[in-house]
Design a protein around this motif. Structure first.
Motif, PDB file in Angstrom:
ATOM      1  N   GLY A 172     -14.419 -12.124  48.444  1.00  0.00           N
ATOM      2  CA  GLY A 172     -14.765 -13.500  48.755  1.00  0.00           C
ATOM      3  C   GLY A 172     -14.236 -13.929  50.107  1.00  0.00           C
ATOM      4  O   GLY A 172     -14.913 -14.635  50.863  1.00  0.00           O
ATOM      5  N   ALA A 173     -13.020 -13.499  50.434  1.00  0.00           N
ATOM      6  CA  ALA A 173     -12.430 -13.838  51.729  1.00  0.00           C
ATOM      7  C   ALA A 173     -13.251 -13.238  52.867  1.00  0.00           C
ATOM      8  O   ALA A 173     -13.483 -13.893  53.888  1.00  0.00           O
ATOM      9  CB  ALA A 173     -10.983 -13.347  51.795  1.00  0.00           C
ATOM     10  N   ARG A 174     -13.713 -12.011  52.682  1.00  0.00           N
ATOM     11  CA  ARG A 174     -14.525 -11.367  53.725  1.00  0.00           C
ATOM     12  C   ARG A 174     -15.852 -12.098  53.939  1.00  0.00           C
ATOM     13  O   ARG A 174     -16.405 -12.075  55.047  1.00  0.00           O
ATOM     14  CB  ARG A 174     -14.777  -9.895  53.363  1.00  0.00           C
ATOM     15  CG  ARG A 174     -13.556  -9.002  53.549  1.00  0.00           C
ATOM     16  CD  ARG A 174     -13.934  -7.534  53.558  1.00  0.00           C
ATOM     17  NE  ARG A 174     -14.387  -7.075  52.249  1.00  0.00           N
ATOM     18  CZ  ARG A 174     -13.580  -6.562  51.325  1.00  0.00           C
ATOM     19  NH1 ARG A 174     -12.279  -6.446  51.556  1.00  0.00           N
ATOM     20  NH2 ARG A 174     -14.069  -6.141  50.172  1.00  0.00           N
ATOM     21  N   ALA A 175     -16.344 -12.741  52.882  1.00  0.00           N
ATOM     22  CA  ALA A 175     -17.609 -13.484  52.986  1.00  0.00           C
ATOM     23  C   ALA A 175     -17.399 -14.934  53.405  1.00  0.00           C
ATOM     24  O   ALA A 175     -18.353 -15.712  53.468  1.00  0.00           O
ATOM     25  CB  ALA A 175     -18.359 -13.432  51.655  1.00  0.00           C
ATOM     26  N   THR A 177     -15.601 -17.328  51.829  1.00  0.00           N
ATOM     27  CA  THR A 177     -15.584 -18.288  50.718  1.00  0.00           C
ATOM     28  C   THR A 177     -14.504 -19.342  50.941  1.00  0.00           C
ATOM     29  O   THR A 177     -13.337 -19.006  51.158  1.00  0.00           O
ATOM     30  CB  THR A 177     -15.312 -17.568  49.392  1.00  0.00           C
ATOM     31  OG1 THR A 177     -16.281 -16.541  49.194  1.00  0.00           O
ATOM     32  CG2 THR A 177     -15.355 -18.547  48.221  1.00  0.00           C
ATOM     33  N   PRO A 178     -14.856 -20.626  50.879  1.00  0.00           N
ATOM     34  CA  PRO A 178     -13.838 -21.679  50.984  1.00  0.00           C
ATOM     35  C   PRO A 178     -13.155 -21.867  49.622  1.00  0.00           C
ATOM     36  O   PRO A 178     -13.587 -22.656  48.788  1.00  0.00           O
ATOM     37  CB  PRO A 178     -14.663 -22.911  51.386  1.00  0.00           C
ATOM     38  CG  PRO A 178     -16.009 -22.665  50.775  1.00  0.00           C
ATOM     39  CD  PRO A 178     -16.217 -21.177  50.779  1.00  0.00           C
ATOM     40  N   PRO A 214      -5.109 -21.591  49.022  1.00  0.00           N
ATOM     41  CA  PRO A 214      -5.082 -22.970  49.511  1.00  0.00           C
ATOM     42  C   PRO A 214      -5.017 -24.013  48.403  1.00  0.00           C
ATOM     43  O   PRO A 214      -5.076 -25.214  48.680  1.00  0.00           O
ATOM     44  CB  PRO A 214      -6.418 -23.076  50.254  1.00  0.00           C
ATOM     45  CG  PRO A 214      -7.343 -22.215  49.436  1.00  0.00           C
ATOM     46  CD  PRO A 214      -6.492 -21.061  48.970  1.00  0.00           C
ATOM     47  N   THR A 215      -4.875 -23.569  47.163  1.00  0.00           N
ATOM     48  CA  THR A 215      -4.977 -24.468  46.009  1.00  0.00           C
ATOM     49  C   THR A 215      -3.682 -25.219  45.750  1.00  0.00           C
ATOM     50  O   THR A 215      -2.617 -24.602  45.635  1.00  0.00           O
ATOM     51  CB  THR A 215      -5.321 -23.655  44.746  1.00  0.00           C
ATOM     52  OG1 THR A 215      -6.364 -22.726  45.039  1.00  0.00           O
ATOM     53  CG2 THR A 215      -5.719 -24.565  43.601  1.00  0.00           C
ATOM     54  N   PRO A 216      -3.728 -26.555  45.622  1.00  0.00           N
ATOM     55  CA  PRO A 216      -2.532 -27.283  45.184  1.00  0.00           C
ATOM     56  C   PRO A 216      -2.396 -27.202  43.659  1.00  0.00           C
ATOM     57  O   PRO A 216      -3.370 -27.397  42.937  1.00  0.00           O
ATOM     58  CB  PRO A 216      -2.813 -28.725  45.633  1.00  0.00           C
ATOM     59  CG  PRO A 216      -4.303 -28.824  45.720  1.00  0.00           C
ATOM     60  CD  PRO A 216      -4.824 -27.463  46.028  1.00  0.00           C
ATOM     61  N   TYR A 217      -1.206 -26.863  43.184  1.00  0.00           N
ATOM     62  CA  TYR A 217      -0.944 -26.750  41.750  1.00  0.00           C
ATOM     63  C   TYR A 217       0.121 -27.760  41.334  1.00  0.00           C
ATOM     64  O   TYR A 217       1.090 -27.983  42.069  1.00  0.00           O
ATOM     65  CB  TYR A 217      -0.448 -25.349  41.402  1.00  0.00           C
ATOM     66  CG  TYR A 217      -1.431 -24.245  41.697  1.00  0.00           C
ATOM     67  CD1 TYR A 217      -2.416 -23.893  40.780  1.00  0.00           C
ATOM     68  CD2 TYR A 217      -1.372 -23.545  42.901  1.00  0.00           C
ATOM     69  CE1 TYR A 217      -3.316 -22.870  41.052  1.00  0.00           C
ATOM     70  CE2 TYR A 217      -2.265 -22.527  43.186  1.00  0.00           C
ATOM     71  CZ  TYR A 217      -3.244 -22.193  42.257  1.00  0.00           C
ATOM     72  OH  TYR A 217      -4.129 -21.190  42.536  1.00  0.00           O
ATOM     73  N   ALA A 218      -0.039 -28.327  40.152  1.00  0.00           N
ATOM     74  CA  ALA A 218       0.981 -29.242  39.637  1.00  0.00           C
ATOM     75  C   ALA A 218       2.296 -28.498  39.425  1.00  0.00           C
ATOM     76  O   ALA A 218       3.373 -29.052  39.638  1.00  0.00           O
ATOM     77  CB  ALA A 218       0.504 -29.877  38.331  1.00  0.00           C
TER      78      ALA A 218
END
Length: 230
Positions: A172-175, A177-178, A214-218
């Motif tokens: 996904g990173a190579r493509a 993907t956000p 990049p995901t914010p987690y609680a």
């Protein structure tokens, strides 16, 4: 190849959407609302279709989802915390979910002249979800060959079925993907909880892939303990 992709809005299916789009093979997205408590993922699927400039078919399966009761994804059943490897994660099974969704996706593909239906099932789901296993996808292809015999010839494309979640992150990173524009958490709160099976699996996959998450987690640290205890 003109591909109808079943897209939940999660990391796996959005990554596959970007991979197919990069190769010029993505024709449309199909998303299902079955009353899942984490239905905010549906919005991420819609954003993906807009971003990639393809039609988005939203299918309302809420009445059917109500009949498929008993899962933590649809009912007032606690979503367990911890690694996916734990037996407790079986409470997240929705019976025949992929079989139902793929059947509809094949019909949409046939109606629109597409020659492929893609789904982002992957190896990490095999031991919990029977309709993510190669035995199921192989049998489903045979069933659809019979169901559409003489009308359409449509292939089932499951490129991740033998891969890990970390493999998907790398591809996904190579493509491009956000990843911030994807949703995994089964609890469906304002932010990813960081504790449920999908959140733990997501964080572990980014770590193993060597790709920044990049995901914010609680709760951004729980996953390490959960993985260590497997």
């Amino acid at each position: 190849m003109k591909t109808t992709l079943v897209c939940s809005g999660g990391l796996d299916s959005v990554s596959l959407a970007h991979i197919l789009a990069q190769d010029g093979k993505l024709a449309r997205l199909v998303t299902f609302d079955y009353g899942q408590r984490h239905r905010k993922e549906v919005d991420f699927a819609a954003r993906t279709a807009t971003r990639l400039g393809v039609p988005h078919h939203m299918v309302d399966l809420i009445p059917l989802g109500a009949a498929l009761h008993g899962s933590a994804l649809t009912d007032a059943v606690d979503v367990p915390d911890g690694h996916y490897a734990e037996e407790t994660m079986r409470v997240t099974v929705v019976p025949n979910r992929n079989a139902i969704m793929l059947t509809i996706a094949f019909g949409i593909a046939a109606a629109n002249g597409d020659d492929t239906v893609a789904a982002a099932v992957h190896g990490g789901d095999h031991f919990i979800y029977p309709d993510c296993r190669p035995a199921f996808t192989d049998a489903f292809q045979m069933m659809q060959n019979a169901a559409l015999d003489g009308y359409a010839d449509i292939a089932l494309h499951v490129p991740f079925v033998h891969l890990t979640k970390a493999d998907i992150v790398r591809q996904g990173a190579r493509a491009g993907t956000p990843f911030a524009e994807t949703w995994s958490c089964y609890k469906g709160d304002a932010a990813h909880c960081g504790r449920c099976g999908t959140c733990v699996e997501r964080q572990e996959a980014f770590d193993l892939a060597g790709v920044a998450d990049p995901t914010p987690y609680a709760d951004p640290t729980f996953w390490r303990e959960a993985v260590a205890n497997v």
